[in-house]
Write a protein that holds these residues in place. Sequence first.
Motif, PDB file in Angstrom:
ATOM      1  N   ALA A   1       1.045  -1.191  -0.014  1.00  0.00           N
ATOM      2  CA  ALA A   1      -0.101  -0.280   0.112  1.00  0.00           C
ATOM      3  C   ALA A   1       0.733   1.513   0.463  1.00  0.00           C
ATOM      4  O   ALA A   1       0.757   2.562  -0.532  1.00  0.00           O
ATOM      5  CB  ALA A   1      -0.850  -0.220   1.139  1.00  0.00           C
ATOM      6  N   SER A   2       1.549   1.194   0.773  1.00  0.00           N
ATOM      7  CA  SER A   2       2.530   2.388   0.890  1.00  0.00           C
ATOM      8  C   SER A   2       3.430   2.803  -0.877  1.00  0.00           C
ATOM      9  O   SER A   2       3.935   3.459  -0.964  1.00  0.00           O
ATOM     10  CB  SER A   2       3.813   2.302   2.266  1.00  0.00           C
ATOM     11  OG  SER A   2       4.460   2.901   2.845  1.00  0.00           O
ATOM     12  N   GLU A   3       3.902   1.505  -1.119  1.00  0.00           N
ATOM     13  CA  GLU A   3       4.504   1.759  -2.826  1.00  0.00           C
ATOM     14  C   GLU A   3       3.950   2.713  -2.935  1.00  0.00           C
ATOM     15  O   GLU A   3       4.236   2.823  -4.128  1.00  0.00           O
ATOM     16  CB  GLU A   3       5.315  -0.155  -2.547  1.00  0.00           C
ATOM     17  CG  GLU A   3       6.651   0.208  -2.274  1.00  0.00           C
ATOM     18  CD  GLU A   3       7.275  -1.826  -2.209  1.00  0.00           C
ATOM     19  OE1 GLU A   3       6.349  -1.895  -3.352  1.00  0.00           O
ATOM     20  OE2 GLU A   3       7.791  -1.750  -1.745  1.00  0.00           O
ATOM     21  N   LEU A   4       3.055   1.774  -3.670  1.00  0.00           N
ATOM     22  CA  LEU A   4       1.437   2.349  -4.122  1.00  0.00           C
ATOM     23  C   LEU A   4       0.835   3.364  -3.623  1.00  0.00           C
ATOM     24  O   LEU A   4       0.963   4.086  -5.441  1.00  0.00           O
ATOM     25  CB  LEU A   4       0.038   1.590  -4.288  1.00  0.00           C
ATOM     26  CG  LEU A   4      -1.085   1.516  -5.299  1.00  0.00           C
ATOM     27  CD1 LEU A   4      -1.056   1.263  -6.507  1.00  0.00           C
ATOM     28  CD2 LEU A   4      -2.534   0.700  -4.555  1.00  0.00           C
ATOM     29  N   ILE A   5       0.869   3.857  -3.323  1.00  0.00           N
ATOM     30  CA  ILE A   5       0.608   5.696  -2.790  1.00  0.00           C
ATOM     31  C   ILE A   5       1.999   6.275  -3.265  1.00  0.00           C
ATOM     32  O   ILE A   5       1.486   7.206  -4.345  1.00  0.00           O
ATOM     33  CB  ILE A   5       0.320   6.254  -1.873  1.00  0.00           C
ATOM     34  CG1 ILE A   5      -1.285   5.401  -0.905  1.00  0.00           C
ATOM     35  CG2 ILE A   5       0.171   7.326  -1.235  1.00  0.00           C
ATOM     36  CD1 ILE A   5      -1.794   5.047  -0.009  1.00  0.00           C
ATOM     37  N   GLY A   6       2.689   6.201  -3.067  1.00  0.00           N
ATOM     38  CA  GLY A   6       4.254   6.891  -3.550  1.00  0.00           C
ATOM     39  C   GLY A   6       4.892   7.445  -2.414  1.00  0.00           C
ATOM     40  O   GLY A   6       4.681   7.547  -1.174  1.00  0.00           O
TER      41      GLY A   6
END
Length: 500
Positions: free
Chosen positions: A412-417
């Motif tokens: 989730a953290s990587e997807l949000i960026g």
Amino acid sequence: MEKVNLDYPLIHLSGQGQLASHWTVRNAVEGVQIFGGIGSGKTSGSGRMLALQYLSAGFGGLVLTVKPDEKQLWQEYCKLAGRTNDLIIVEPGQGHYFDFLDYESKGEGMTENIVQVLKTVIRASQEKSGGGSDDPFWETALDMLIFNVIDLCKLAYGKVSVQRMYDIVQAIPKAESFTTDDKRNLAFTTAFELAQQNVKNQIEIWGHLNAENIETLSDAAYQETLFNSLPDARTLKSIDQFFLESFMNLSEKTRSIIDFSFSGFLFRLLRDPVYSLFCRHASTFTPDDCLDGKIILLNLPVKLYHKIGTDSQIMFKYIWQRAMEKRDISKNDRPVFLWADEAQNFLHEHDADYQATARSSRIATVYISQNLPNYLANMGGTKSAYKVKSFLGTLGTKIFHANADVETNRYASELIGDGYFEETSRTATAAGQFSASRTKSLKIDRIVRPEDFVRLRTGGNLNNFKVDGYLHLQGNPIKDGASYAKIIFDQNFTSNIYNN
């Protein structure tokens, strides 16, 4: 029917610009994945909100069930949305039935349709149990067995039934012990002799009508002409070659694996309540009813019915998916939803391909699961990680609630960026004369750190029934050019909500 407005708002967001400030029907048909740990409020928060919005907007739909209380939950949703009369509950004693073989036998490609349904469910079951294999031999062998058993049923009896398929598979003899008078082979030999007689009758009629044309033909030319004129004759030859020359001569171990893959699934279909609901009675509903606004709820919760509950729901799901993809959008473009809480129980090998075209078919998929490892564990084989990534990549909206799973939070953290953050540093010296300085610099870091998801509110009395979640949307920015927003979901939701 009035054409559906894909830009109709389902959720109001405080973004910039008209399109950016709304989450619309267009976003819904691009698919939704909701993640959240146990007790995070994923079902009672974002799940409840989406369900009520879809129902209020007139969507038809299919609901798959894992927990026994999901029937009551959807009865409540339909009541709040004024859709009680549209709810079809499929369960023992309700009087609703669906004959899947009859439904799949209509139109062109009858055998292919039935084979695709059966093998999709069988392979999904194998992957979940860890018994799936990427060796193409086993898939091809199973395909050929299913094809030839179905064709044998058709030639012998004019229709296909689960009971006859099961009986034939159980009675296929071994090459060295094959005799037509062995009662253990009765179901197979009876079907085979009936098929031969039926084809022989066709050949006699054909030969009488075409006597002058075939008298001068050589044996090879006669057979070619016969097969071109009578497809059933070609099919019978293929059946004969498969069983008598190939399948019967397989080693006992190899054959038993293929046998049990097919017969084991058929055996479960023959057991009630599944047999009565999907095999015995004429259909009182079909997937096409969803196009008229019906909501079909399969109340065969996995927690009660276990493997057969899973298999029968995957079977109906796959049939439903194909039916929705076949419809003519120019004549009926009503959005329909596919709803699965604890969705990892209902995945099959065609889900990613199906979801890739779901938007054009106006299908709004909502999958709810606790974490990524759930999907990885249920998509077996050596390529499970790629299967999961491919599948999740086809879902345009993702909602993340409180979670203690490190892998899901990292995803989730990587997807949000990443984003730029201002970092202030101070220095001080006291060498003779005191001095101090302060400098500012920009650094890149995760916008939402993985550990931040652990602290999200989970609803209930303690949180005034408020559930936190991060919504990530592909395409139009939601706020300040960002593709995400932190949302507050109300567990008492009855109308549109706004992000904080």
